[in-house]
Scaffold this motif. Structure first.
Motif, short mmCIF file in Angstrom:
data_model
loop_
_atom_site.label_atom_id
_atom_site.label_comp_id
_atom_site.label_asym_id
_atom_site.label_seq_id
_atom_site.Cartn_x
_atom_site.Cartn_y
_atom_site.Cartn_z
N ARG B 88 0.84 -1.21 0.00
CA ARG B 88 0.00 0.00 0.00
C ARG B 88 0.87 1.25 0.00
O ARG B 88 0.59 2.21 -0.72
CB ARG B 88 -0.87 0.03 1.26
N LEU B 141 -8.01 -6.26 -11.73
CA LEU B 141 -7.59 -6.28 -10.33
C LEU B 141 -6.80 -5.01 -10.00
O LEU B 141 -7.01 -4.38 -8.96
CB LEU B 141 -6.70 -7.52 -10.13
N GLU B 147 -8.38 -1.17 -1.08
CA GLU B 147 -9.14 -1.96 -0.10
C GLU B 147 -9.79 -3.17 -0.76
O GLU B 147 -9.76 -4.27 -0.23
CB GLU B 147 -10.24 -1.10 0.55
N LEU B 169 -6.43 -7.51 8.25
CA LEU B 169 -6.67 -6.12 7.87
C LEU B 169 -7.17 -5.27 9.03
O LEU B 169 -7.24 -4.05 8.92
CB LEU B 169 -7.68 -6.04 6.72
N ILE B 171 -10.24 -5.25 10.24
CA ILE B 171 -11.57 -4.72 9.92
C ILE B 171 -12.60 -5.78 10.31
O ILE B 171 -12.26 -6.96 10.44
CB ILE B 171 -11.73 -4.39 8.41
N THR B 175 -17.40 -6.32 7.00
CA THR B 175 -16.77 -5.45 5.99
C THR B 175 -16.03 -6.29 4.96
O THR B 175 -16.04 -6.00 3.76
CB THR B 175 -15.79 -4.47 6.68
N SER B 178 -18.67 -7.67 2.56
CA SER B 178 -19.22 -6.72 1.58
C SER B 178 -18.16 -6.30 0.57
O SER B 178 -18.45 -6.12 -0.62
CB SER B 178 -19.83 -5.51 2.28
N ARG B 179 -16.93 -6.16 1.03
CA ARG B 179 -15.87 -5.76 0.08
C ARG B 179 -15.61 -6.87 -0.95
O ARG B 179 -15.36 -6.58 -2.13
CB ARG B 179 -14.57 -5.44 0.82
N ILE B 180 -15.65 -8.11 -0.49
CA ILE B 180 -15.42 -9.20 -1.44
C ILE B 180 -16.51 -9.19 -2.51
O ILE B 180 -16.24 -9.33 -3.71
CB ILE B 180 -15.38 -10.56 -0.70
#
Lengths: 256, 202
Positions: B88, B141, B147, B169, B171, B175, B178-180
């Protein structure tokens, strides 16, 4: 029970308990929209897993060779440390005495010829990017007492740019924030403002470290191992070769 | 020639020895984990060479920070977290550099928003199509934000479960979920009709 699109992914990933998984499976069977999502996302999963692994050479030799060498003190850090020390010299001269704000306009000389006998530590600036003021009077005009210890090699202060000394990175979670705290102690500094659980719950915390100037570079290296900084500013050189560094830590409790 | 030993030291044991300065123990840890770290860095950064550099930095950083490793998580999770943070930071630095240099990205630049999705009906053979789909997947990708790319790489490339990703992470598990979903949906949108064709080809 309703089934969200994210539930379909969790189902594909085997992340649901058996009862919920059966519910989602039934919903996918009956709902063409959910079935289409399941098909597409299953295909994405398969393609990602099928990506060829990077060839990647063996990293051990390169890493071990560098472990055997002294820790690198590369450009930015040396420059930053230099700035920190130089800024500290200026700040030490120009910082107003906390109990009597009216002394803020006192000549810098007064501060030098009365060396602090455990002076109260001035409060940290409220802003993160504290600007470092130049001394009001030319350094050459600083009078010296007959028996006073020779002052620091002040000409370096003339090289301080009027810019802030700020290093930025961010720590991603509470565990790393505590790690930063421990590293600071290990680097030979002490932490006047420790991190507390309450601070972390608020999503941000401050770590103020007084650390020997010659250990600062290593501390920064170690902190960078943890990653992700928001910002760190230095209050400059204090006394006995100590540099005070403020590290603002952002703790993620949810997505950024 | 390496001698086979029935007594394979655990990661914890190797970490303990490495913390005492045993470089050999650290080399053993590297041998066990470098493939995963390399894969994580290469996939996250979308560049194998850069991935190697960052993976190397991550191991060096881990060596320097071993004294502070408390063992709350496994060494595997810890080193992957360090690697991801390094990735990052590298991306952030690259973005800053690009911004500072005022690089103008034209429509044909590969960083641009338009992905050149191969047309499955134009006759490349199956293997070629699969390669092209791989390339599109990798570029898709790379176009995700950090994130979403992180969770997808950790889940679908590194094969971590939701709990492990949440720990790594820092988190909540919800989360991660939902991010996946959002990340896969974004990739699916990029791939469009190419994906089913590629599945048939492979």
């Amino acid at each position: 029970m309703s089934v969200s699109h994210a539930d379909v992914d969790a189902w594909l990933d085997g992340d649901l308990d058996p009862v919920r998984a059966a519910e989602v499976a039934r919903a996918v069977d009956q709902d063409p929209t959910l079935a289409a999502i399941a098909d597409r996302h299953r295909a994405i999963r398969l393609r990602l897993r099928a990506l060829p692994a990077p060839a990647g050479r063996d990293l051990r030799a390169a890493v071990l060779a560098r472990i055997g060498a002294p820790r690198p003190r590369v450009g930015l850090r040396v420059e930053w440390l230099g700035l920190a020390v130089a800024a500290g010299a200026v700040l030490w001269i120009a910082w107003p005495a906390p109990p009597a704000p009216s002394t803020a306009s006192s000549p810098a000389a007064l501060r030098l010829v009365s060396p602090p006998v455990a002076p109260p530590v001035p409060p940290l600036p409220e802003v993160h990017e504290a600007r470092v003021p130049r001394p009001a009077a030319p350094l050459a005009s600083v009078p010296s007492e007959p028996h006073a210890t020779p002052p620091l090699p002040l000409p370096v202060a003339e090289e301080v740019p009027p810019a802030d000394v700020v290093l930025t990175w961010a720590l991603p979670d509470a565990a790393d924030a505590w790690m930063a705290h421990r590293l600071a102690g290990r680097a030979g500094g002490h932490v006047p403002v420790p991190l507390g659980a309450g601070d972390l719950d608020d999503g941000a915390a401050s770590l103020v470290v007084e650390v020997p100037a010659d250990a600062l570079s290593d501390l920064v290296t170690d902190l960078q191992a943890l990653g992700t900084v928001v910002r760190a500013g230095t209050d400059g050189l204090l006394r006995d070769g100590l540099v005070r560094v403020r590290i603002d830590v952002t703790v993620q409790t949810d997505g950024r | 020639m390496a001698l086979w030993s029935p007594f394979r030291a655990s990661d914890d044991e190797l970490v303990r020895r490495a913390r005492e300065g045993d470089v050999r123990a650290f080399a053993d840890l590297m041998e066990r984990h470098q493939a995963r770290v390399l894969q994580l860095c290469a996939r996250f950064l979308g560049d194998e060479g850069l991935g190697e550099d960052v993976a190397q930095e991550a191991f060096l950083a881990a060596w320097n920070a071993l004294g502070g490793f408390r063992g709350d998580s496994s060494f595997s999770t810890w080193i992957q977290r360090i690697a991801l943070n390094r990735c990052r930071n590298r991306r952030m630095a690259d973005r800053r550099r690009h911004r500072d240099q005022h690089v103008v990205i034209g429509p044909s630049d590969e960083d641009g928003p338009d992905l050149d999705v191969p047309d499955p009906g134009v006759g490349p053979d199956g293997a070629r199509l699969a390669d092209e789909v791989d390339a599109v997947i990798e570029r898709g990708l790379a176009d995700l934000d950090d994130e979403h790319r992180a969770v997808l790489v950790l889940r679908d490339v590194q094969d971590l479960d939701y709990e492990e990703i949440a720990t790594l992470l820092g988190i909540p598990r919800g989360t991660v979920k939902s991010r996946i979903h959002r990340a896969r949906a974004a990739l699916a949108a990029v791939l469009g009709a190419t994906l089913p064709a590629a599945e048939r080809a492979s």
